[in-house]
Design an enzyme around this catalytic site. Structure first.
Site, PDB file in Angstrom:
ATOM      1  N   GLY A  74       0.852   1.483  -2.647  1.00 12.96           N
ATOM      2  CA  GLY A  74       0.019   2.235  -0.863  1.00 12.96           C
ATOM      3  C   GLY A  74       0.780   1.339   0.185  1.00 12.96           C
TER       4      GLY A  74
ATOM      5  CE  LYS B 274      -0.066  14.969  -5.510  1.00 16.49           C
ATOM      6  NZ  LYS B 274      -1.723  14.470  -5.073  1.00 16.49           N
TER       7      LYS B 274
HETATM    8  C1  3PG Z   1      -2.921  -0.688  -5.963  1.00 16.96           C
HETATM    9  O1  3PG Z   1      -3.043  -1.106  -7.039  1.00 16.96           O
HETATM   10  O2  3PG Z   1      -2.079  -0.033  -5.375  1.00 16.96           O
HETATM   11  C2  3PG Z   1      -3.414  -2.203  -5.256  1.00 16.96           C
HETATM   12  O3  3PG Z   1      -3.694  -2.955  -5.906  1.00 16.96           O
HETATM   13  C3  3PG Z   1      -4.321  -1.421  -4.622  1.00 16.96           C
HETATM   14  O4  3PG Z   1      -5.611  -0.562  -5.193  1.00 16.96           O
HETATM   15  P1  3PG Z   1      -6.025   0.573  -4.725  1.00 16.96           P
HETATM   16  O5  3PG Z   1      -5.208   1.540  -4.636  1.00 16.96           O
HETATM   17  O6  3PG Z   1      -7.366   0.476  -5.480  1.00 16.96           O
HETATM   18  O7  3PG Z   1      -6.669  -0.257  -3.097  1.00 16.96           O
END
Ligand code: 3PG
Ligand code: MG
Length: 403
Positions: free
Chosen positions: A383, A203
């Site tokens: 992220g 995306k």
């Molecule tokens: C991930 O796996 O991206 C991190 O451990 C963060 O997990 P979350 O996106 O559930 O906060």
């Protein structure tokens, strides 16, 4: 502002609370949970082993999945504790609750060099709400020392990643955190040039911030994956039945204009592999050179970059001195659609450049190709990597004690 690191702490004989990211991918096999990639665990071993060697009592806390504030058996960290035992060759005590009398009793009984793993912090609503009472209950397990090695969760302002620091004396980064910030932060702030960025994945909307931030720094940006479909469609190249974000066409045009203004070379695929269906064994066909007159026919979808694009991207890779790769160019999980991803991984492995793999699916792709040890650095963050590259402050880092 530089932050305390693990080496700055006096940990001998002390209970040290350590936040790790053990949110590892798993699969159910014959009713048992199997960890399919333990990289995140292995990458925290330098921190855990150092603490053990220093005679600290290591209390590990982590999240696993998204249980939304209540205990859910399939999100228990117990199997992860068993796997950790094997990795460190030392028993790992497990507390079925991350706070409360039982956890306090277990940590009170620890000896120097011992390790305890606390159950999933997300079994309590206080974790994601960053509730100070919950954070304080976590902090109480320690002797005032906190170490954050959970880079992958550092973009979350939760109790175990941020709030807890208010209730301890010193908060420091672990060795993995330090390494991630060195490569994704410092190295990319002053990259050796040419600085090439390869962005793939599905995306455009997920990557707007990153694309904009990288336009300020990169010399060349290669766009691929389903995200490229939206840019191509925005230029009037009809993408057949490919995945296109129709509501992002204007945004794609804006980003193309921005690239021109910033004088960044912004390259899209020039040919593609089309498939009739997204499944193994589906009929496939190369598009040849795409244009407004000829591209992917209706009923077909783009699933990978084509051979001419591979050649083009490889020549860019060969010239670059710093390369950041985030997101694969094709659906590499299906063998017939994996040639582009494998070719890029191989080209990066051979490149005479600093190669940084920025988290998520491109990490899986590099491992899948067996080339992980040929890269300069592979991030454990998804992220978190993107937010750091974007130039955002990560709450988990900001909360640590200044040097
Ligand atoms: C991930 O796996 O991206 C991190 O451990 C963060 O997990 P979350 O996106 O559930 O906060
Ligand atoms: Mg995530």
């Amino acid at each position: 502002m530089s932050k305390l690191t693990l080496r700055d702490l006096e940990v001998r004989g002390k209970r040290v609370l350590v936040r790790v990211d053990f949110n590892v991918p798993t699969e159910e096999r014959d009713g048992a949970l199997v960890i399919t990639d333990d990289t995140r665990m292995r990458e925290s071993l330098p921190t855990i082993n150092y603490l053990r060697e220093q005679g600290a009592k290591t209390i590990l806390m982590a999240h696993f999945g998204r249980p939304k504030g209540r205990p859910v058996e399939k999100y228990s960290l117990r199997p992860v504790g068993v796997a950790l035992h094997n990795l460190i060759n030392h028993p790992v005590a497990f507390s079925h609750d991350c706070i409360g009398a039982d956890a306090e009793k277990i940590v009170a009984d620890m000896k120097e060099g011992d390790v305890t793993l606390l159950e999933n912090v997300r079994f309590h609503v206080g974790e994601e709400a960053n509730d100070p009472i919950f954070a304080e209950s976590l902090a109480r397990l320690s002797d005032g020392l906190y170490v954050d090695d959970a880079f992958g969760a550092a973009h979350r302002a939760h109790a175990s990643t941020a709030g807890v620091t208010r209730f301890v004396k010193q908060s420091a980064m672990g060795f993995l955190m330090e390494k991630e910030l060195k490569y994704l932060g410092d190295e990319l702030a002053q990259p050796a040039r040419p600085f090439l960025v390869i962005l793939g994945g599905s995306k455009v909307s997920d990557k707007i911030g990153v694309i904009k931030a990288l336009m300020e720094k990169a010399d060349t940006i290669l766009i691929c994956g389903a995200m490229a479909n939206t840019f191509l469609e925005a230029q009037g190249i009809h993408m057949g039945s490919s995945r296109v974000e129709r509501d992002k066409l204007d945004l794609a045009r804006e980003l193309l204009e921005l690239a021109e203004q910033k004088k960044v070379r912004f390259l899209l695929p020039i040919d593609l592999l089309g498939a009739e269906e997204i499944k193994p064994g589906a009929a496939t066909r190369h598009s040849g050179r795409i244009s407004r007159d000829y591209s992917i026919p209706d009923g077909w979808q783009a699933v990978d970059i084509g051979p001419e694009t591979i050649t083009l991207f490889k020549s860019e890779i060969a010239r670059a001195k710093t390369i950041l790769w985030n997101g694969p160019p094709g659906i590499f999980e299906i063998q017939e659609f994996s040639a582009g991803t494998e070719a890029l991984a191989e080209a990066l492995a051979e490149a005479n450049a600093t190669t940084i793999i920025g988290g998520g699916d491109s990490v899986t792709a590099v491992k899948h190709a067996g080339l992980a040890d040929k890269m300069t650095f592979i991030s454990t963050g998804g992220g978190a990597s993107l937010e750091l590259i974007e130039g955002k402050t990560l709450p988990g880092v900001a909360a640590l004690t200044d040097k």
